[in-house]
Design a protein around this motif. Structure first.
Motif, PDB file in Angstrom:
ATOM      1  N   GLY A  71       0.773  -1.211  -0.021  1.00  0.00           N
ATOM      2  CA  GLY A  71       0.076  -0.190  -0.068  1.00  0.00           C
ATOM      3  C   GLY A  71       0.885   1.228  -0.023  1.00  0.00           C
ATOM      4  N   TYR A  72       1.999   1.173  -0.029  1.00  0.00           N
ATOM      5  CA  TYR A  72       2.937   2.318   0.038  1.00  0.00           C
ATOM      6  C   TYR A  72       3.698   2.365  -1.351  1.00  0.00           C
ATOM      7  CZ  TYR A  72       2.502   2.953   4.937  1.00  0.00           C
ATOM      8  OH  TYR A  72       1.882   3.202   6.226  1.00  0.00           O
ATOM      9  N   LEU A  73       3.625   3.501  -1.865  1.00  0.00           N
ATOM     10  CA  LEU A  73       4.101   3.978  -3.110  1.00  0.00           C
ATOM     11  C   LEU A  73       5.426   4.897  -2.497  1.00  0.00           C
ATOM     12  CD1 LEU A  73       4.426   4.565  -6.345  1.00  0.00           C
ATOM     13  CD2 LEU A  73       3.202   6.621  -6.036  1.00  0.00           C
ATOM     14  N   THR A  74       6.721   3.967  -2.792  1.00  0.00           N
ATOM     15  CA  THR A  74       8.008   4.454  -2.559  1.00  0.00           C
ATOM     16  C   THR A  74       8.921   5.185  -3.729  1.00  0.00           C
ATOM     17  OG1 THR A  74       7.982   3.180  -0.625  1.00  0.00           O
ATOM     18  CG2 THR A  74      10.039   4.085  -1.211  1.00  0.00           C
ATOM     19  N   ILE A  75       9.379   6.361  -3.614  1.00  0.00           N
ATOM     20  CA  ILE A  75      10.194   6.742  -4.596  1.00  0.00           C
ATOM     21  C   ILE A  75      11.494   7.042  -3.845  1.00  0.00           C
ATOM     22  CG2 ILE A  75      10.605   8.765  -6.150  1.00  0.00           C
ATOM     23  CD1 ILE A  75       7.660   7.235  -6.528  1.00  0.00           C
ATOM     24  N   ALA A  76      12.465   6.545  -4.692  1.00  0.00           N
ATOM     25  CA  ALA A  76      13.912   6.500  -4.129  1.00  0.00           C
ATOM     26  C   ALA A  76      14.971   6.646  -5.287  1.00  0.00           C
ATOM     27  CB  ALA A  76      14.568   5.159  -3.654  1.00  0.00           C
ATOM     28  N   ALA A  77      15.695   7.736  -5.121  1.00  0.00           N
ATOM     29  CA  ALA A  77      16.990   7.941  -6.126  1.00  0.00           C
ATOM     30  C   ALA A  77      18.140   8.119  -5.587  1.00  0.00           C
ATOM     31  CB  ALA A  77      16.571   9.515  -6.639  1.00  0.00           C
ATOM     32  N   VAL A  78      19.300   7.717  -6.151  1.00  0.00           N
ATOM     33  CA  VAL A  78      20.741   7.732  -5.820  1.00  0.00           C
ATOM     34  C   VAL A  78      21.313   8.292  -7.139  1.00  0.00           C
ATOM     35  CG1 VAL A  78      22.638   6.121  -5.264  1.00  0.00           C
ATOM     36  CG2 VAL A  78      20.146   5.482  -4.732  1.00  0.00           C
ATOM     37  N   HIS A  79      22.203   9.159  -6.704  1.00  0.00           N
ATOM     38  CA  HIS A  79      23.043   9.903  -7.811  1.00  0.00           C
ATOM     39  C   HIS A  79      24.659  10.168  -7.096  1.00  0.00           C
ATOM     40  CE1 HIS A  79      23.560  12.908 -10.767  1.00  0.00           C
ATOM     41  NE2 HIS A  79      24.442  13.830  -9.916  1.00  0.00           N
ATOM     42  N   GLU A  80      25.309   9.857  -7.982  1.00  0.00           N
ATOM     43  CA  GLU A  80      27.007   9.906  -7.728  1.00  0.00           C
ATOM     44  C   GLU A  80      27.385  10.821  -8.892  1.00  0.00           C
ATOM     45  OE1 GLU A  80      28.674   6.253  -7.292  1.00  0.00           O
ATOM     46  OE2 GLU A  80      26.941   5.660  -5.703  1.00  0.00           O
ATOM     47  N   GLU A  81      28.187  11.634  -8.543  1.00  0.00           N
ATOM     48  CA  GLU A  81      28.951  12.627  -9.665  1.00  0.00           C
ATOM     49  C   GLU A  81      30.259  12.459  -9.168  1.00  0.00           C
ATOM     50  OE1 GLU A  81      28.443  17.111 -10.493  1.00  0.00           O
ATOM     51  OE2 GLU A  81      26.420  16.108 -10.318  1.00  0.00           O
ATOM     52  N   ASN A  82      31.216  12.571 -10.122  1.00  0.00           N
ATOM     53  CA  ASN A  82      32.620  12.831  -9.795  1.00  0.00           C
ATOM     54  C   ASN A  82      33.237  13.883 -11.002  1.00  0.00           C
ATOM     55  OD1 ASN A  82      35.293  12.535  -9.106  1.00  0.00           O
ATOM     56  ND2 ASN A  82      35.440  10.323  -9.592  1.00  0.00           N
ATOM     57  N   LYS A  83      33.963  14.724 -10.470  1.00  0.00           N
ATOM     58  CA  LYS A  83      34.353  15.877 -11.473  1.00  0.00           C
ATOM     59  C   LYS A  83      35.787  16.182 -11.081  1.00  0.00           C
ATOM     60  CE  LYS A  83      30.377  18.858 -11.676  1.00  0.00           C
ATOM     61  NZ  LYS A  83      29.799  20.104 -11.337  1.00  0.00           N
ATOM     62  N   ASP A  84      36.577  15.367 -11.995  1.00  0.00           N
ATOM     63  CA  ASP A  84      38.117  15.453 -11.992  1.00  0.00           C
ATOM     64  C   ASP A  84      38.749  16.301 -12.950  1.00  0.00           C
ATOM     65  OD1 ASP A  84      38.181  13.545  -9.853  1.00  0.00           O
ATOM     66  OD2 ASP A  84      38.435  11.882 -11.178  1.00  0.00           O
ATOM     67  N   GLU A  85      39.585  17.403 -12.654  1.00  0.00           N
ATOM     68  CA  GLU A  85      40.224  18.136 -13.651  1.00  0.00           C
ATOM     69  C   GLU A  85      41.686  17.944 -13.260  1.00  0.00           C
ATOM     70  OE1 GLU A  85      38.722  21.901 -13.359  1.00  0.00           O
ATOM     71  OE2 GLU A  85      36.897  21.518 -13.838  1.00  0.00           O
ATOM     72  N   LYS A  86      42.593  17.647 -14.246  1.00  0.00           N
ATOM     73  CA  LYS A  86      44.177  17.464 -14.364  1.00  0.00           C
ATOM     74  C   LYS A  86      44.667  18.534 -15.235  1.00  0.00           C
ATOM     75  CE  LYS A  86      43.752  12.805 -12.929  1.00  0.00           C
ATOM     76  NZ  LYS A  86      44.077  11.391 -13.043  1.00  0.00           N
ATOM     77  N   GLN A  88      47.948  19.522 -17.470  1.00  0.00           N
ATOM     78  CA  GLN A  88      48.735  18.834 -18.590  1.00  0.00           C
ATOM     79  C   GLN A  88      49.754  17.801 -17.980  1.00  0.00           C
ATOM     80  OE1 GLN A  88      50.495  22.005 -20.635  1.00  0.00           O
ATOM     81  NE2 GLN A  88      48.643  22.590 -21.927  1.00  0.00           N
ATOM     82  N   GLU A  89      50.337  17.804 -16.771  1.00  0.00           N
ATOM     83  CA  GLU A  89      51.205  17.009 -16.189  1.00  0.00           C
ATOM     84  C   GLU A  89      50.618  15.957 -15.627  1.00  0.00           C
ATOM     85  OE1 GLU A  89      54.002  19.250 -14.135  1.00  0.00           O
ATOM     86  OE2 GLU A  89      54.527  20.588 -15.742  1.00  0.00           O
ATOM     87  N   GLY A  90      49.294  15.773 -15.412  1.00  0.00           N
ATOM     88  CA  GLY A  90      48.481  14.938 -14.937  1.00  0.00           C
ATOM     89  C   GLY A  90      48.368  15.088 -13.548  1.00  0.00           C
ATOM     90  N   LYS A  91      48.815  16.168 -12.879  1.00  0.00           N
ATOM     91  CA  LYS A  91      48.508  16.666 -11.593  1.00  0.00           C
ATOM     92  C   LYS A  91      46.907  16.971 -11.446  1.00  0.00           C
ATOM     93  CE  LYS A  91      53.189  18.046 -10.748  1.00  0.00           C
ATOM     94  NZ  LYS A  91      54.077  19.255 -10.410  1.00  0.00           N
ATOM     95  N   ILE A  92      46.496  16.609 -10.326  1.00  0.00           N
ATOM     96  CA  ILE A  92      44.984  17.148  -9.742  1.00  0.00           C
ATOM     97  C   ILE A  92      45.055  18.508  -9.510  1.00  0.00           C
ATOM     98  CG2 ILE A  92      43.055  16.590  -8.444  1.00  0.00           C
ATOM     99  CD1 ILE A  92      43.948  13.561  -8.160  1.00  0.00           C
ATOM    100  N   ILE A  93      44.269  19.084 -10.223  1.00  0.00           N
ATOM    101  CA  ILE A  93      44.005  20.715  -9.937  1.00  0.00           C
ATOM    102  C   ILE A  93      42.758  20.588  -8.978  1.00  0.00           C
ATOM    103  CG2 ILE A  93      43.579  22.890 -10.888  1.00  0.00           C
ATOM    104  CD1 ILE A  93      46.465  21.926 -11.392  1.00  0.00           C
ATOM    105  N   ARG A  94      41.817  20.015  -9.281  1.00  0.00           N
ATOM    106  CA  ARG A  94      40.324  20.167  -8.502  1.00  0.00           C
ATOM    107  C   ARG A  94      39.802  18.721  -8.828  1.00  0.00           C
ATOM    108  NH1 ARG A  94      34.824  22.715 -10.521  1.00  0.00           N
ATOM    109  NH2 ARG A  94      34.536  20.849 -11.594  1.00  0.00           N
ATOM    110  N   GLN A  95      39.339  18.283  -7.485  1.00  0.00           N
ATOM    111  CA  GLN A  95      38.579  16.906  -7.515  1.00  0.00           C
ATOM    112  C   GLN A  95      37.333  17.095  -6.598  1.00  0.00           C
ATOM    113  OE1 GLN A  95      40.986  13.655  -5.941  1.00  0.00           O
ATOM    114  NE2 GLN A  95      40.046  12.126  -7.414  1.00  0.00           N
ATOM    115  N   GLU A  96      36.250  16.997  -7.273  1.00  0.00           N
ATOM    116  CA  GLU A  96      35.193  16.922  -6.392  1.00  0.00           C
ATOM    117  C   GLU A  96      34.247  15.799  -6.614  1.00  0.00           C
ATOM    118  OE1 GLU A  96      32.900  20.628  -7.322  1.00  0.00           O
ATOM    119  OE2 GLU A  96      34.786  21.767  -6.561  1.00  0.00           O
ATOM    120  N   ARG A  97      33.585  15.314  -5.522  1.00  0.00           N
ATOM    121  CA  ARG A  97      32.776  14.340  -5.607  1.00  0.00           C
ATOM    122  C   ARG A  97      31.491  14.312  -4.861  1.00  0.00           C
ATOM    123  NH1 ARG A  97      36.945  13.637  -4.172  1.00  0.00           N
ATOM    124  NH2 ARG A  97      38.800  12.310  -3.976  1.00  0.00           N
ATOM    125  N   TYR A  98      30.473  13.938  -5.386  1.00  0.00           N
ATOM    126  CA  TYR A  98      29.133  13.877  -4.572  1.00  0.00           C
ATOM    127  C   TYR A  98      28.331  12.735  -4.918  1.00  0.00           C
ATOM    128  CZ  TYR A  98      24.245  14.921  -3.841  1.00  0.00           C
ATOM    129  OH  TYR A  98      23.038  14.773  -3.209  1.00  0.00           O
TER     130      TYR A  98
END
Length: 149
Positions: A71-86, A88-98
């Protein structure tokens, strides 16, 4: 048919009361409770059906599951996000995850079947519709409701 929103399950408890203090009310999103920012729902009665419009910005159709059980209508959502920026030498400048999830349930009555519910997703809004009166039958096993769009 009885239609009531059920308890939300977000996992945000640590600072909820702290940020409810009037001092924080004019500080943008920081002063708002997380459950007020996720899955805002409009419920409409069009005479023969109930229509739910659930705001789900940032989610894709593939992230969302709608389930009918006991009798219950359940709405569930899962979201994953990964923003990697490097650089030219491959060093990580910014790394964000959600990674986040949200879940909300509505009591729609035990006589409703999965086939009675229609769902669509467009522009960050999940739209569900189901009849106010359904034939007297009980769903045997929970099944996921397909989301169109």
């Amino acid at each position: 048919m009885l239609f009531t929103p059920a308890r939300r399950n977000y996992g945000f408890d640590l600072f909820d009361d702290f940020f409810d203090d009037p001092f924080f009310h004019n500080m943008g999103n920081m002063g708002r409770r997380p459950e007020n920012m996720l899955m805002r729902t409009d419920v409409r009665d069009d005479g023969s059906s109930y229509i739910l419009d659930i705001e789900m910005p940032g989610f894709r159709k593939e992230d969302i599951k709608a389930e009918l059980k006991d009798g219950y209508l359940t709405i569930a959502a899962v979201h994953e996000e990964n923003k990697d920026e490097k650089d030219q030498e491959g060093k990580i400048i910014r790394q964000e995850r959600y990674s986040g999830s949200c879940k909300r349930s509505f009591y729609v009555g035990e006589q409703l079947k999965q086939e009675d519910i229609r769902a669509g997703f467009e522009n960050g809004v999940l739209k569900l519709s189901f009849p106010k009166e359904a034939p007297k039958a009980v769903e045997e096993a929970p099944r996921y409701i397909p989301i169109e769009g």
